[in-house]
Design a protein around this motif. Structure first.
Motif, PDB file in Angstrom:
ATOM      1  N   ALA A 296      16.789 -87.941  87.672  1.00 16.15           N
ATOM      2  CA  ALA A 296      17.444 -86.710  88.081  1.00 16.15           C
ATOM      3  C   ALA A 296      17.363 -86.506  89.574  1.00 16.15           C
ATOM      4  O   ALA A 296      18.240 -85.907  90.181  1.00 16.15           O
ATOM      5  CB  ALA A 296      16.796 -85.523  87.362  1.00 16.15           C
TER       6      ALA A 296
ATOM      7  N   ALA B  43      21.795 -86.761  90.538  1.00 19.48           N
ATOM      8  CA  ALA B  43      21.762 -85.343  90.195  1.00 19.48           C
ATOM      9  C   ALA B  43      22.796 -84.970  89.150  1.00 19.48           C
ATOM     10  O   ALA B  43      22.631 -83.999  88.433  1.00 19.48           O
ATOM     11  CB  ALA B  43      21.973 -84.514  91.448  1.00 19.48           C
ATOM     12  N   MET B  44      23.875 -85.748  89.060  1.00 13.45           N
ATOM     13  CA  MET B  44      24.923 -85.388  88.120  1.00 13.45           C
ATOM     14  C   MET B  44      24.415 -85.376  86.693  1.00 13.45           C
ATOM     15  O   MET B  44      24.948 -84.697  85.840  1.00 13.45           O
ATOM     16  CB  MET B  44      26.085 -86.388  88.228  1.00 13.45           C
TER      17      MET B  44
ATOM     18  N   MET C 259      21.394 -84.429  85.634  1.00 13.32           N
ATOM     19  CA  MET C 259      20.196 -83.626  85.463  1.00 13.32           C
ATOM     20  C   MET C 259      20.206 -82.747  84.225  1.00 13.32           C
ATOM     21  O   MET C 259      19.230 -82.713  83.483  1.00 13.32           O
ATOM     22  CB  MET C 259      19.917 -82.775  86.699  1.00 13.32           C
ATOM     23  N   PRO C 260      21.267 -81.996  83.903  1.00 11.79           N
ATOM     24  CA  PRO C 260      21.183 -81.115  82.753  1.00 11.79           C
ATOM     25  C   PRO C 260      20.864 -81.853  81.459  1.00 11.79           C
ATOM     26  O   PRO C 260      19.988 -81.457  80.710  1.00 11.79           O
ATOM     27  CB  PRO C 260      22.581 -80.480  82.699  1.00 11.79           C
TER      28      PRO C 260
ATOM     29  N   GLU D 103      18.440 -80.501  95.490  1.00  5.94           N
ATOM     30  CA  GLU D 103      19.512 -80.434  94.513  1.00  5.94           C
ATOM     31  C   GLU D 103      19.227 -79.291  93.551  1.00  5.94           C
ATOM     32  O   GLU D 103      18.072 -78.931  93.330  1.00  5.94           O
ATOM     33  CB  GLU D 103      19.621 -81.743  93.716  1.00  5.94           C
TER      34      GLU D 103
ATOM     35  N   SER E 152      20.733 -77.695  89.681  1.00  2.00           N
ATOM     36  CA  SER E 152      21.620 -77.747  88.527  1.00  2.00           C
ATOM     37  C   SER E 152      21.516 -76.402  87.810  1.00  2.00           C
ATOM     38  O   SER E 152      20.426 -75.987  87.420  1.00  2.00           O
ATOM     39  CB  SER E 152      21.214 -78.877  87.587  1.00  2.00           C
TER      40      SER E 152
ATOM     41  N   SER F 152      28.612 -75.660  83.868  1.00  2.00           N
ATOM     42  CA  SER F 152      27.440 -75.818  84.722  1.00  2.00           C
ATOM     43  C   SER F 152      27.872 -76.056  86.153  1.00  2.00           C
ATOM     44  O   SER F 152      28.975 -76.563  86.428  1.00  2.00           O
ATOM     45  CB  SER F 152      26.564 -76.979  84.235  1.00  2.00           C
TER      46      SER F 152
ATOM     47  N   TRP G  30      26.524 -77.612  90.012  1.00  2.92           N
ATOM     48  CA  TRP G  30      25.562 -78.525  90.646  1.00  2.92           C
ATOM     49  C   TRP G  30      25.786 -78.508  92.148  1.00  2.92           C
ATOM     50  O   TRP G  30      26.922 -78.422  92.623  1.00  2.92           O
ATOM     51  CB  TRP G  30      25.730 -79.943  90.113  1.00  2.92           C
TER      52      TRP G  30
ATOM     53  N   ARG H  96      35.830 -81.844  85.478  1.00  4.31           N
ATOM     54  CA  ARG H  96      34.847 -81.903  86.563  1.00  4.31           C
ATOM     55  C   ARG H  96      35.572 -81.821  87.895  1.00  4.31           C
ATOM     56  O   ARG H  96      36.578 -82.478  88.117  1.00  4.31           O
ATOM     57  CB  ARG H  96      34.000 -83.166  86.480  1.00  4.31           C
TER      58      ARG H  96
END
Length: 940
Positions: free
Chosen positions: A19, A23-24, A26-27, A554, A556, A570, A572, A604
């Motif tokens: 993560a 970062a994309m 992470m959720p 970062e 999220s 979400s 980010w 996205r």
């Protein structure tokens, strides 16, 4: 109990660490980690198999290539597999002889290799050159677990260099047992062999608290010369409406420019074997340099890597990575073309009486009674030029990671990468000795200047140079490059106590600090540094360093989940603040929104502002000479009536009356290139918007639009642009471009200077369209059912424009759908590849279909020529078909067999707009069908 807990922690730790660098994801990662902690090992395995591909869940477009793709495609070298992807522009590889430097590189979106960041296990890898570019030869395909490719600006997450994107290689670093793998590859003509042998062994220790993996690899690639294939055996040029044998004006018999008139009225152009005078006839008099060049560069590589980790406690572990790679790649070029000005004794016995008389009657003898001439002599007696690059790369990394509590993890590591490169240049010619030896007494037995043991050299006629004369002028060089990169990084990643009212997951955060130090030096041999060379580019030392301190974060934010028209919503964001020792403070930012109105469709949208700091080469590059293809606007080929400034051509050295009338001596013009310590960072804006649709089980497709704009792009004006801007645009003798041009007395350009500047603007946009389909059948072989996997990847290139000089916005190089001396390698408006796998029992049959769209010569887009005026105005589309089969013989043994380019698709021939070998050899297949056989044997 420990084993169960250890695996749980390992999975959580790996995902949390991921993560921090991806970062994309992470959720999903946070949710998976929580499930793993609650439900144990069995749940980990089941949940892990159901995690969606990042291609479907990432808010920034991402491409995944797994280890099976490398195995079933039979690619020994990593760059060949990456070059097949529609989102990349093929760069240096096995056929990059001239240009080339012994490296293999990747170029995302065609924005340049220095704008593509290559990482291994989410961390920077060993730089292979002073520009920081990674040599993919140092990454063995057999050790790859998978490859993740993020296209578009990503420096907010990964740091500088990621303007075009990031290529991350995830390697096998947790392995038990011993595995041997090998591959043999050969063409249908029985040449250009490739071979590799790899061993991987690993196991657990200390009651399974630790694991260590050791990898050893050896690979060898045999040479293939351009003379070994009909299409590349002759250097082609354009004449009238056809391609004809061309080559260089540096010939074994010596080309004399502006020679005297012979008794029969013809102009002396070259010499016969007995010194008799011959006219110069285009293009038949030119030297065919093609056969002496490599079509496939030989290579020998030794690799050794070790990965280990050890859990000090259930919560904390230490890990290490060590790699060493020795890679040797020679290049070979035709014998030295000695282009220089010499003094000629007209009474020399080297000449026939007729030629002697022509010199004496010329009326152009100097005060010493000698004739001064600019000549081109191909030094075939001296042998082919060789450039042998040996790179020894070493990297060590030590880190510690773990959990602070149930919600927060940390990762701290330090890495040091070192590269030592030795470049040996063989069979060069000393310019000063050559000039000295060419001026002899009347008998041709002694040099007029006998100092230094001078030996007379008879260059007037092919094969006339004695071995003693060769020994006198022959020189070699040994140049050394050292590159060091140190990286320290620390980050914490986790979830906060806050959850928005409509969401089911908490807000996730990452905080981190990175310090990087880059330094390198290039120290040329005294001959190379002095410029006393004729066959290789002269160069000066390049020494420099810079460092950076960077803070990044970062976030999220799950906003809604499980709601009507908002199955998931979400946000980010990411930011990075860097302080560079040479350019000061820079910032980069990123933001994205992921909205899934239903379970089967999601959208996205992302924006990233990225930066790239100038590298050591761009900052400190010592002046070096090169010979790029270029057209002189003052010559007959380049002159544009009503556009080119005739008076300016004459003011800069073209004799009166010759503008637009004289023939350019060579298609390559010498340039002097160098660094600039005043450079600032490049910046880019990347916008992406995409849709992911999963209408049914086993079927999904993604559509992503991308737009990337790079400002203050670092580049040199270049030889061709400098000439064009001076005579066709600026048209001012005081303009910097005109000041950088010098000419010979005959009007030809002798040198163009071009330093690095923040002068460019690059814009590209397009659409990526990808489909994946999986299904199962009741029928199959060996009493089994079967399954089908189809993966289609494509890119529609809408725009690729380069403005070399932003201050001249009208001078736009439009390269989408074009190729040539300005745009370089073809950039088709449409490219695709389709992988089809059919598996039944232990057998997998596979086909790869690659399509490369048609492109036009960029002279058409520039308006300098029409399609009717060009011999080859368009490169036709190409379809390549590769077939292969994989069979699981037993639990221990797996084999692969395949044929690449089974349709024997040959490259389309080009003349003056080629890269090398009459084509673009890294784009189009130049070998014909290739057969490969590989196998993997594993035992515990």
């Amino acid at each position: 109990m420990y084993q169960n807990n250890k695996l749980t922690r390992a999975v959580r730790l790996a995902i949390a660490a991921g993560a921090a660098t991806t970062a994309m994801a992470m959720p999903a990662s946070v949710a998976f980690a929580e499930e793993a902690a609650e439900e144990g090992v069995e749940r980990i395995q089941v949940t892990g198999s159901r995690i969606k591909r990042q291609e479907l869940t990432a808010v920034t477009p991402i491409i995944e290539v797994d280890a099976q793709e490398f195995a079933i495609s039979g690619n020994l070298n990593v760059e060949q597999k990456l070059a097949e992807l529609p989102s990349t522009l093929p760069s240096f590889g096995p056929s990059s002889n001239n240009p080339g430097d012994g490296t293999a590189t990747v170029d995302l979106r065609g924005l340049g290799t220095s704008r593509t960041l290559v990482m291994v296990n989410g961390r920077r890898w060993i730089p292979a050159r002073q520009d920081g570019v990674v040599d993919l030869n140092t990454i063995p395909a057999s050790l790859i677990e998978n490859v993740e490719i993020i296209t578009g600006g990503a420096s907010a997450v990964y740091g500088s260099d990621a303007l075009g994107g990031v290529v991350n290689f995830n390697m096998k670093d947790d392995f038990e047992g011993v595995e041997f793998s090998t591959l043999y590859d050969i063409t249908d003509e029985g040449d250009a062999e490739k071979f590799n042998l790899d061993m991987t062994m690993g196991g657990n220790f200390a009651d399974d608290r630790g694991n260590a993996v050791v990898y050893l690899g050896y690979s060898k690639r045999e040479a293939l010369f351009q003379g070994d294939r009909d299409f590349s055996s002759v250097a082609l040029t354009e004449s009238g409406d056809e391609l004809v044998p061309g080559g260089s004006s540096g010939v074994p018999g010596t080309r004399i420019f502006g020679g005297p008139t012979l008794a029969d009225g013809t102009v002396l152009g070259t010499f016969g074997p007995n010194g008799e005078g011959l006219p110069w006839v285009e293009p038949s008099s030119r030297f065919n340099y093609a056969p002496d060049n490599f079509l496939q560069l030989p290579q020998e590589r030794y690799s050794a890597s070790a990965f280990a980790h050890f859990y000090v406690t259930d919560e904390h572990r230490i890990y290490t990575e060590v790699s060493y790679i020795r890679n040797e790649v020679p290049q070979e070029l035709a014998p030295t073309p000695a282009f220089t000005t010499i003094e000629i004794n007209p009474n020399s016995a080297f000449f026939s009486p007729e030629v002697q008389q022509a010199f004496l009657n010329s009326g152009e003898l100097n005060d010493d009674g000698n004739f001064e001439a600019f000549i081109g002599r191909r030094m075939v007696e001296n042998g082919s030029r060789q450039s042998i690059d040996t790179r020894d790369a070493f990297r060590i990394l030590l880190g510690v990671d773990g959990y602070i509590n149930d919600d927060w993890s940390y990762d701290v590591f330090y890495s040091r990468s070192m590269l030592d490169q030795t470049n040996l240049l063989n069979n060069d010619v000393s310019a000063s000795r050559f000039i000295q030896a060419a001026l002899t007494n009347d008998a041709g037995t002694e040099c007029q200047d006998p100092s230094g043991g001078c030996v007379p050299i008879n260059i007037f006629g092919a094969g006339n140079i004695s071995q003693e004369a060769v020994d006198f002028v022959n020189v070699g060089a040994s140049n050394v490059t050292n590159v060091t990169q140190e990286v320290f990084m620390a980050n914490v990643a986790g979830t906060t106590p806050w959850t928005l009212p409509g969401a089911q997951e908490p807000i996730g955060l990452v905080f981190g600090y990175e310090k990087r130090q880059d330094e390198s030096s290039f120290r040329p041999d005294e001959f190379l540094a002095s410029g006393d060379v004729l066959g290789f580019n002269a160069g000066e030392a390049t020494v420099g360093s810079y460092s950076s301190d960077e803070f990044f974060t970062e976030i999220s934010i799950p906003v809604l989940s499980g709601k009507a028209f908002a199955e998931d919503l979400s946000l980010w964001g990411a930011a990075r603040f860097a302080d560079y020792s040479n350019i000061g403070n820079v910032e980069s930012f990123a933001a994205a929104v992921n909205w899934a109105p239903t379970e089967w469709i999601s959208t996205r949208i992302g924006y990233q502002q990225a930066v790239r700091a100038p590298n050591v080469s761009e900052l400190f590059l010592g002046a070096s000479n090169g010979f790029p293809g270029a057209v002189d606007p003052c010559s007959a080929d380049g002159f544009q009536a009503g556009v080119t400034d005739v008076a300016l051509c004459e003011a800069t050295g073209v004799p009166a009356g010759l503008v637009g009338n004289f023939e350019q001596a060579n298609s390559q013009i010498e340039g002097s290139f160098g660094g600039n310590t005043e450079l600032q960072e490049e910046s880019s804006d990347t916008f992406t918007v995409g849709v992911v649709v999963q209408p049914m089980d086993g079927l999904d497709f993604t559509i992503d639009y991308f737009s990337i704009e790079i400002e203050d792009a670092i580049a040199s004006f270049g030889v061709n642009n400098t000439l064009n801007v001076c005579y066709n645009v600026a048209q001012d003798i005081n303009d910097v471009t005109c000041q950088n041009i010098t000419r010979r007395t005959d009007g030809n350009v002798s040198l163009v200077k071009s330093l690095n500047e923040n002068i460019g603007l690059i814009e590209t946009s397009g659409i990526d369209f990808n489909i994946t389909y999986n299904t199962e059948f009741d029928f199959g072989l060996f009493g089994n059912g079967s399954s089908l996997n189809v993966q289609f990847r494509s890119t529609f290139l809408d725009k690729f424009e380069q403005t070399p000089i932003a201050a001249l916005p009208d001078q736009i190089n439009k390269c989408d759908g074009y190729f040539g001396n300005t745009c370089g390698a073809p950039r088709p408006e449409f490219q695709s590849n389709t992988r089809i796998n059919w598996t039944t029992g232990d057998l997998t049959l596979s086909a790869l279909v690659r399509y490369i769209g048609e492109t036009e010569d960029d002279q058409i887009s520039e308006g300098t020529a029409t399609a009717d005026e060009l011999v080859v105005s368009e490169l036709d589309s190409k379809i390549y078909l590769d077939l292969s089969a994989a069979y699981v013989v037993s639990d221990a043994l797996k084999v692969n067999f395949g044929v690449k380019n089974i349709l024997d698709e040959e490259p389309q021939l080009l003349g003056d707009s080629q890269q090398q070998a009459n084509t673009f050899p890294e784009v189009y297949d130049v070998f014909g069908p290739r057969f490969f056989l590989s196998g993997t044997y594993t035992f515990n």
